[in-house]
Design an enzyme around this catalytic site. Structure first.
Site, short mmCIF file in Angstrom:
data_model
loop_
_atom_site.label_atom_id
_atom_site.label_comp_id
_atom_site.label_asym_id
_atom_site.label_seq_id
_atom_site.Cartn_x
_atom_site.Cartn_y
_atom_site.Cartn_z
CB VAL A 161 -1.05 0.06 1.16
CG1 VAL A 161 -1.67 1.28 1.34
CG2 VAL A 161 -1.81 -0.94 1.05
CD GLU A 162 2.73 3.66 3.79
OE1 GLU A 162 3.09 4.53 2.99
OE2 GLU A 162 1.85 3.74 4.53
CB THR A 163 6.74 1.85 -1.73
OG1 THR A 163 6.96 0.66 -1.26
CG2 THR A 163 6.69 3.21 -0.74
CE1 TYR A 313 -1.50 3.30 4.19
CE2 TYR A 313 -1.94 2.27 6.79
CZ TYR A 313 -1.26 2.69 5.62
OH TYR A 313 0.08 2.12 5.56
#
Ligand SMILES: [Ca+2]
Length: 329
Positions: A161-163, A313
């Site tokens: 999800v982050e990168t 999120y």
């Protein structure tokens, strides 16, 4: 930590050269740097000697430098030199201050929000690349899961999800981003000033050249998008090469697991269960294009929210984790 939509613009492979450096100074966070007064020219000539460039006339930057010299024994000329080369990034200012929406109000503000958010992260590409990332890093992920007591699929999903598994780590120079956010924006200036302080301490402790690390426009770094304060307190050297490098897959995996562990993750415990209706304090409501979904959330859900304080999120991380785990079987 998450500014994923923007981060997707960037794809860059980064290699950082590191040298060792030991230091562990205390952090002081309550110093006011946010005086936006500009130093008059006649004062500047005398007082601002050594500081040139965009921030030559910024009293706030001069106060910050003085603080770093007094509290952390940085060299004034070193910092003058750094800030003389700092660039104010207009796109960072714009992203921190998005234009206000003045159109008609939607009938229900939550309508479809979760559906749209989910579509960004629960994709075939995310699931397949998550399975591949897990296979490519099976030993590190297993070791991190055992060492820190964190279910492996959640370590993988956070990085997804982050990168997007390290593909979108950002290419903004962290020093420019944090300097801009600390001294050219208002909304979270105090937070970003503390992060800038931590960033300079981090570069000294870890032996980074301050202009070298790149990341998101908001100053987040590496596969797990750690802010400098989290880097200093929670990053680990998981491949035992003597350096903490969150652009390295192994160090990032260990550091994400450490972050979860330190925030109270309970291994092999439930995260969230869907229910039919709202049912008290531990139920969340997510608006879809077909009405609302209700989920009963457990303590581990709140641990994910420590990473990014958003129900959507945390739910995206949870569902991506489950989807990757399922496909890996
Ligand atoms: Ca390392």
């Amino acid at each position: 930590m998450n500014n994923t939509g923007y981060k997707r613009l960037f794809k860059l492979a980064l290699t950082l050269t590191l040298t060792g450096c030991a230091n562990n100074p205390a952090i002081k966070t309550d110093v006011p740097y946010h005086n936006t007064v500009t130093i008059p020219a006649h004062v500047t000539e005398h007082q601002a000697q050594g500081l040139t460039g965009t921030y030559a006339n910024s009293l706030a930057v001069r106060n910050f430098i003085r603080h770093m010299v007094l509290e952390h024994s940085f060299s004034e000329s070193y910092l003058n030199n750094l800030f003389s080369k700092a660039q104010r990034l207009d796109y960072v200012v714009r992203l921190e201050n998005p234009p206000q929406y003045h159109g008609p109000k939607p009938a229900h503000p939550k309508t479809g929000g979760w559906t749209r958010y989910r579509q960004q992260f629960i994709t075939e590409a995310h699931i397949n690349n998550g399975v591949a990332f897990w296979s490519n890093n099976a030993d590190s992920i297993q070791k991190a899961s055992v060492t820190y007591g964190v279910d492996p699929e959640y370590i993988v999903a956070i990085i997804g999800v982050e990168t997007f598994f390290g593909r979108n780590i950002g290419k903004t120079r962290i020093f420019d981003a944090l300097t801009t956010l600390a001294f050219d924006t208002q909304r979270r200036a105090k937070f970003f000033t503390t992060e800038l302080e931590n960033y300079l301490l981090m570069t000294r402790e870890e032996g980074y050249e301050p202009f070298q690390p790149v990341g998101s426009w908001a100053g987040a770094m590496g596969l797990g998008q750690f802010m400098p304060s989290s880097f200093r307190t929670l990053a680990v050297d998981f491949n035992n090469d003597g350096h903490r490098n969150l652009w390295d897959q192994c160090d990032a995996i260990g550091s994400v697991a450490h972050y979860f562990s330190r925030n109270g993750w309970q291994n092999n415990m439930p995260v969230a269960d869907q229910t039919k209706s709202y049912n008290g304090g531990s139920t969340i409501e997510l608006g879809t294009t077909n009405g609302s979904e209700y989920w009963r959330v457990h303590p581990n859900f709140k641990v994910i929210k420590k990473y990014n304080n958003s129900d959507k999120y945390a739910m995206a991380v949870h569902q991506l984790a489950q989807a990757i785990k399922q496909r890996r079987l």
